[in-house]
Write a protein that holds these residues in place. Structure first.
Motif, mmCIF file in Angstrom:
data_model
loop_
_atom_site.group_PDB
_atom_site.id
_atom_site.type_symbol
_atom_site.label_atom_id
_atom_site.label_comp_id
_atom_site.label_asym_id
_atom_site.label_seq_id
_atom_site.Cartn_x
_atom_site.Cartn_y
_atom_site.Cartn_z
ATOM 1 N N LEU A 188 0.815 -1.220 0.000
ATOM 2 C CA LEU A 188 0.000 0.000 0.000
ATOM 3 C C LEU A 188 0.850 1.273 0.000
ATOM 4 C CD1 LEU A 188 -2.769 -0.987 2.573
ATOM 5 C CD2 LEU A 188 -3.148 -0.445 0.152
ATOM 6 N N LEU A 189 1.908 1.265 0.797
ATOM 7 C CA LEU A 189 2.731 2.472 0.957
ATOM 8 C C LEU A 189 3.983 2.465 0.088
ATOM 9 C CD1 LEU A 189 2.483 3.090 4.809
ATOM 10 C CD2 LEU A 189 1.083 4.033 2.961
ATOM 11 N N GLU A 190 4.148 1.391 -0.697
ATOM 12 C CA GLU A 190 5.320 1.279 -1.569
ATOM 13 C C GLU A 190 6.600 1.536 -0.778
ATOM 14 O OE1 GLU A 190 4.364 4.122 -4.602
ATOM 15 O OE2 GLU A 190 2.718 2.911 -5.358
ATOM 16 N N THR A 191 6.752 0.781 0.299
ATOM 17 C CA THR A 191 7.873 1.004 1.202
ATOM 18 C C THR A 191 9.141 0.305 0.749
ATOM 19 O OG1 THR A 191 7.315 -0.879 2.605
ATOM 20 C CG2 THR A 191 6.357 1.256 3.209
ATOM 21 N N GLU A 192 10.231 0.784 1.302
ATOM 22 C CA GLU A 192 11.531 0.142 1.175
ATOM 23 C C GLU A 192 11.856 -0.419 2.555
ATOM 24 O OE1 GLU A 192 16.079 1.751 1.207
ATOM 25 O OE2 GLU A 192 14.676 2.799 -0.127
ATOM 26 N N ILE A 193 12.335 -1.636 2.603
ATOM 27 C CA ILE A 193 12.678 -2.257 3.879
ATOM 28 C C ILE A 193 14.085 -1.832 4.287
ATOM 29 C CG2 ILE A 193 13.085 -4.447 5.077
ATOM 30 C CD1 ILE A 193 11.043 -5.682 3.048
ATOM 31 N N ILE A 194 14.183 -1.295 5.492
ATOM 32 C CA ILE A 194 15.478 -0.942 6.062
ATOM 33 C C ILE A 194 15.966 -2.092 6.936
ATOM 34 C CG2 ILE A 194 16.696 0.660 7.579
ATOM 35 C CD1 ILE A 194 14.524 2.761 6.730
ATOM 36 N N TYR A 195 15.081 -2.583 7.779
ATOM 37 C CA TYR A 195 15.352 -3.768 8.608
ATOM 38 C C TYR A 195 14.026 -4.483 8.827
ATOM 39 C CZ TYR A 195 16.008 -6.802 12.566
ATOM 40 O OH TYR A 195 16.001 -7.907 13.381
ATOM 41 N N LYS A 249 5.955 8.674 0.649
ATOM 42 C CA LYS A 249 4.700 9.381 0.915
ATOM 43 C C LYS A 249 4.821 10.256 2.164
ATOM 44 C CE LYS A 249 2.056 5.792 -1.343
ATOM 45 N NZ LYS A 249 2.278 6.383 -2.623
ATOM 46 N N PRO A 250 4.151 11.415 2.161
ATOM 47 C CA PRO A 250 4.122 12.238 3.374
ATOM 48 C C PRO A 250 3.239 11.586 4.438
ATOM 49 C CG PRO A 250 2.806 13.260 1.646
ATOM 50 C CD PRO A 250 3.454 12.052 1.035
ATOM 51 N N LEU A 251 3.379 12.032 5.657
ATOM 52 C CA LEU A 251 2.671 11.447 6.800
ATOM 53 C C LEU A 251 1.158 11.420 6.585
ATOM 54 C CD1 LEU A 251 2.813 10.280 9.680
ATOM 55 C CD2 LEU A 251 2.791 12.627 10.531
ATOM 56 N N TYR A 252 0.590 12.532 6.181
ATOM 57 C CA TYR A 252 -0.858 12.637 6.012
ATOM 58 C C TYR A 252 -1.371 11.629 4.990
ATOM 59 C CZ TYR A 252 -5.411 14.787 5.127
ATOM 60 O OH TYR A 252 -6.746 15.017 4.975
ATOM 61 N N GLU A 253 -0.697 11.544 3.856
ATOM 62 C CA GLU A 253 -1.113 10.621 2.802
ATOM 63 C C GLU A 253 -0.953 9.164 3.244
ATOM 64 O OE1 GLU A 253 -0.098 9.498 -1.848
ATOM 65 O OE2 GLU A 253 0.896 11.214 -0.926
ATOM 66 N N ALA A 254 0.147 8.844 3.872
ATOM 67 C CA ALA A 254 0.389 7.464 4.331
ATOM 68 C C ALA A 254 -0.680 7.033 5.329
ATOM 69 C CB ALA A 254 1.781 7.350 4.945
ATOM 70 N N CYS A 255 -1.004 7.901 6.266
ATOM 71 C CA CYS A 255 -2.064 7.579 7.235
ATOM 72 C C CYS A 255 -3.399 7.386 6.524
ATOM 73 C CB CYS A 255 -2.179 8.686 8.284
ATOM 74 S SG CYS A 255 -0.789 8.769 9.433
ATOM 75 N N TYR A 274 -5.702 4.042 6.520
ATOM 76 C CA TYR A 274 -7.069 4.157 7.054
ATOM 77 C C TYR A 274 -8.089 3.676 6.020
ATOM 78 C CZ TYR A 274 -11.217 6.045 9.290
ATOM 79 O OH TYR A 274 -12.455 6.180 9.883
ATOM 80 N N SER A 275 -7.922 4.102 4.784
ATOM 81 C CA SER A 275 -8.837 3.707 3.715
ATOM 82 C C SER A 275 -8.804 2.200 3.455
ATOM 83 C CB SER A 275 -8.490 4.441 2.419
ATOM 84 O OG SER A 275 -8.736 5.821 2.563
ATOM 85 N N ALA A 276 -7.667 1.582 3.744
ATOM 86 C CA ALA A 276 -7.522 0.140 3.540
ATOM 87 C C ALA A 276 -8.035 -0.666 4.732
ATOM 88 C CB ALA A 276 -6.060 -0.201 3.270
ATOM 89 N N GLY A 277 -8.533 0.033 5.757
ATOM 90 C CA GLY A 277 -9.141 -0.661 6.887
ATOM 91 C C GLY A 277 -8.345 -0.669 8.176
ATOM 92 N N LEU A 278 -7.152 -0.106 8.183
ATOM 93 C CA LEU A 278 -6.364 -0.038 9.415
ATOM 94 C C LEU A 278 -6.856 1.151 10.227
ATOM 95 C CD1 LEU A 278 -4.068 -1.502 10.859
ATOM 96 C CD2 LEU A 278 -2.503 0.154 9.855
ATOM 97 N N LYS A 279 -7.347 0.887 11.385
ATOM 98 C CA LYS A 279 -7.979 1.925 12.199
ATOM 99 C C LYS A 279 -6.961 2.633 13.098
ATOM 100 C CE LYS A 279 -11.784 1.114 10.297
ATOM 101 N NZ LYS A 279 -12.052 1.901 9.132
#
Length: 118
Positions: free
Chosen positions: A9-16, A95-101, A105-110
């Motif tokens: 969802l957030l297109e993240t890169e894994i650091i650890y 992604k910025p904080l607001y967009e990531a949250c 949230y839209s994907a169901g994480l409350k």
């Protein structure tokens, strides 16, 4: 929510990435670690723009298992080493904080239940 879904969802890169299977039930977006301490519980993921080791120490105090750094921020070596020592997964997203949250949230994480706030 599973780590794989959050990663996609957030297109993240894994650091650890810790070896444990994560099941995240809520999220907290904050740069004030005092707010994180006051209003977060275990199985919550932390989204933040702070990258210093204090972020990991805060997560450790309340048993958070996942930190996502926003705006493409990369933590210093000290932060990564501490996360490895505490087995706390670190990711980063452009992604910025607001967009990531909002995406989570839209994907169901409350959000964390803030029933203690007056």
């Amino acid at each position: 929510m599973k780590l794989t879904k959050i990663h996609n969802l957030l297109e993240t890169e894994i650091i650890y990435q810790s070896q444990s299977e994560l099941n995240i039930v809520s999220a907290c977006g904050a740069d004030l670690m005092s707010d994180v301490l006051a209003f977060s519980r275990e199985k919550t993921l932390l989204l933040t723009g702070l990258t210093n080791p204090q972020v990991v120490r805060t997560a450790e105090m309340i048993d958070l298992e996942l930190i996502i750094f926003v705006r493409g921020k990369q933590p210093p070596k000290e932060t990564i080493a501490l996360a490895e020592e505490q087995d706390i997964t670190l990711l980063t997203t452009e992604k910025p904080l607001y967009e990531a949250c909002g995406i989570l949230y839209s994907a169901g994480l409350k959000p964390e239940k803030l029933d203690t706030i007056e």
